[in-house]
Write an enzyme that holds these catalytic residues in place. Structure first.
Site, mmCIF file in Angstrom:
data_model
loop_
_atom_site.group_PDB
_atom_site.id
_atom_site.type_symbol
_atom_site.label_atom_id
_atom_site.label_comp_id
_atom_site.label_asym_id
_atom_site.label_seq_id
_atom_site.Cartn_x
_atom_site.Cartn_y
_atom_site.Cartn_z
ATOM 1 N N LEU A 74 0.809 -1.220 0.000
ATOM 2 C CA LEU A 74 0.000 0.000 0.000
ATOM 3 C C LEU A 74 0.842 1.270 0.000
ATOM 4 O O LEU A 74 0.310 2.376 0.064
ATOM 5 C CB LEU A 74 -0.973 -0.006 1.187
ATOM 6 C CG LEU A 74 -1.968 -1.174 1.186
ATOM 7 C CD1 LEU A 74 -2.888 -1.074 2.384
ATOM 8 C CD2 LEU A 74 -2.757 -1.240 -0.111
ATOM 9 N N HIS A 76 3.059 4.175 -1.702
ATOM 10 C CA HIS A 76 3.026 4.833 -3.005
ATOM 11 C C HIS A 76 4.383 4.768 -3.692
ATOM 12 O O HIS A 76 5.428 4.800 -3.028
ATOM 13 C CB HIS A 76 2.637 6.306 -2.843
ATOM 14 C CG HIS A 76 1.223 6.484 -2.423
ATOM 15 N ND1 HIS A 76 0.851 6.491 -1.109
ATOM 16 C CD2 HIS A 76 0.094 6.642 -3.152
ATOM 17 C CE1 HIS A 76 -0.463 6.655 -1.033
ATOM 18 N NE2 HIS A 76 -0.945 6.746 -2.256
ATOM 19 N N MET A 110 8.484 5.410 5.379
ATOM 20 C CA MET A 110 8.650 3.977 5.134
ATOM 21 C C MET A 110 9.928 3.699 4.346
ATOM 22 O O MET A 110 10.584 2.681 4.559
ATOM 23 C CB MET A 110 7.431 3.397 4.415
ATOM 24 C CG MET A 110 6.139 3.502 5.225
ATOM 25 S SD MET A 110 6.281 2.987 6.956
ATOM 26 C CE MET A 110 6.743 1.289 6.789
ATOM 27 N N GLU A 111 10.291 4.603 3.449
ATOM 28 C CA GLU A 111 11.530 4.436 2.693
ATOM 29 C C GLU A 111 12.741 4.499 3.618
ATOM 30 O O GLU A 111 13.688 3.718 3.481
ATOM 31 C CB GLU A 111 11.618 5.490 1.587
ATOM 32 C CG GLU A 111 10.708 5.239 0.415
ATOM 33 C CD GLU A 111 9.223 5.536 0.657
ATOM 34 O OE1 GLU A 111 8.410 5.239 -0.239
ATOM 35 O OE2 GLU A 111 8.858 6.064 1.728
ATOM 36 N N ASP A 125 24.092 -10.471 6.869
ATOM 37 C CA ASP A 125 24.472 -11.415 5.821
ATOM 38 C C ASP A 125 25.988 -11.468 5.628
ATOM 39 O O ASP A 125 26.555 -12.541 5.437
ATOM 40 C CB ASP A 125 23.785 -11.037 4.506
ATOM 41 C CG ASP A 125 24.104 -12.017 3.395
ATOM 42 O OD1 ASP A 125 23.988 -13.237 3.624
ATOM 43 O OD2 ASP A 125 24.472 -11.563 2.294
#
Length: 159
Positions: A74, A76, A110-111, A125
């Site tokens: 959701l 954008h 969110m980015e 990792d």
């Protein structure tokens, strides 16, 4: 109660931001990768067998910021116009800070959070062969500027 990401029938939807005017926005997030002392020593002297951990983490974080809508259905698709990923080796591990900037219709919180999260995953990792106990901690938003809700800064004690 009305939910912005649900339609009248209760189905998930992407909020329509078409009518919003683009504005300059930024968000900064932070997280921590806790490492054993021997891993910290290897990070400091550049002897991690897989190579330059910080370079890989930095590029991973930048790439992740640009690909956030592919991971969060959701979110954008927005122009990520700037992204910095700063990494600091401490005695306990690696502190990660990412700042993402845009001039768009919705924010980049969110980015920034995705950038920190994926940079942290890249570190894990790269060092997992040295210590399986390496962990990611305390990924959080530190500040955001711009947009309808205005500026916000996390209380300094929580940063």
């Amino acid at each position: 109660m009305s939910f912005t990401h649900l339609d009248a029938a209760g189905h998930a939807r992407m909020v329509d931001v078409t009518d919003k005017q683009p504005t300059v926005r930024a968000a900064t997030a932070r997280g921590f990768v806790r490492c054993a002392p021997h891993v910290v020593a290897a990070l400091r002297d550049g002897s991690v067998p897989k190579g330059d951990v910080l370079a890989v983490a930095r590029i991973s974080g930048i790439q992740a910021a640009k690909r956030t809508p592919e991971l969060l259905p959701l979110a954008h698709v927005i122009g990520v116009h700037g992204c910095t990923v700063d990494l600091e080796i401490t005695d306990e591990g690696v502190e990660i800070t990412a700042t993402v900037r845009t001039a768009d219709r919705t924010g980049v919180e969110m980015e920034a959070l995705t950038s920190v999260s994926v940079a942290a995953l890249a570190i894990v990792d790269m060092v997992k062969a040295l210590d399986k106990g390496t962990s990611i901690e305390n990924v959080r938003l530190i500040a955001k500027t711009g947009g309808k809700s205005g500026d916000w800064v996390r209380e300094s004690a929580e940063q």
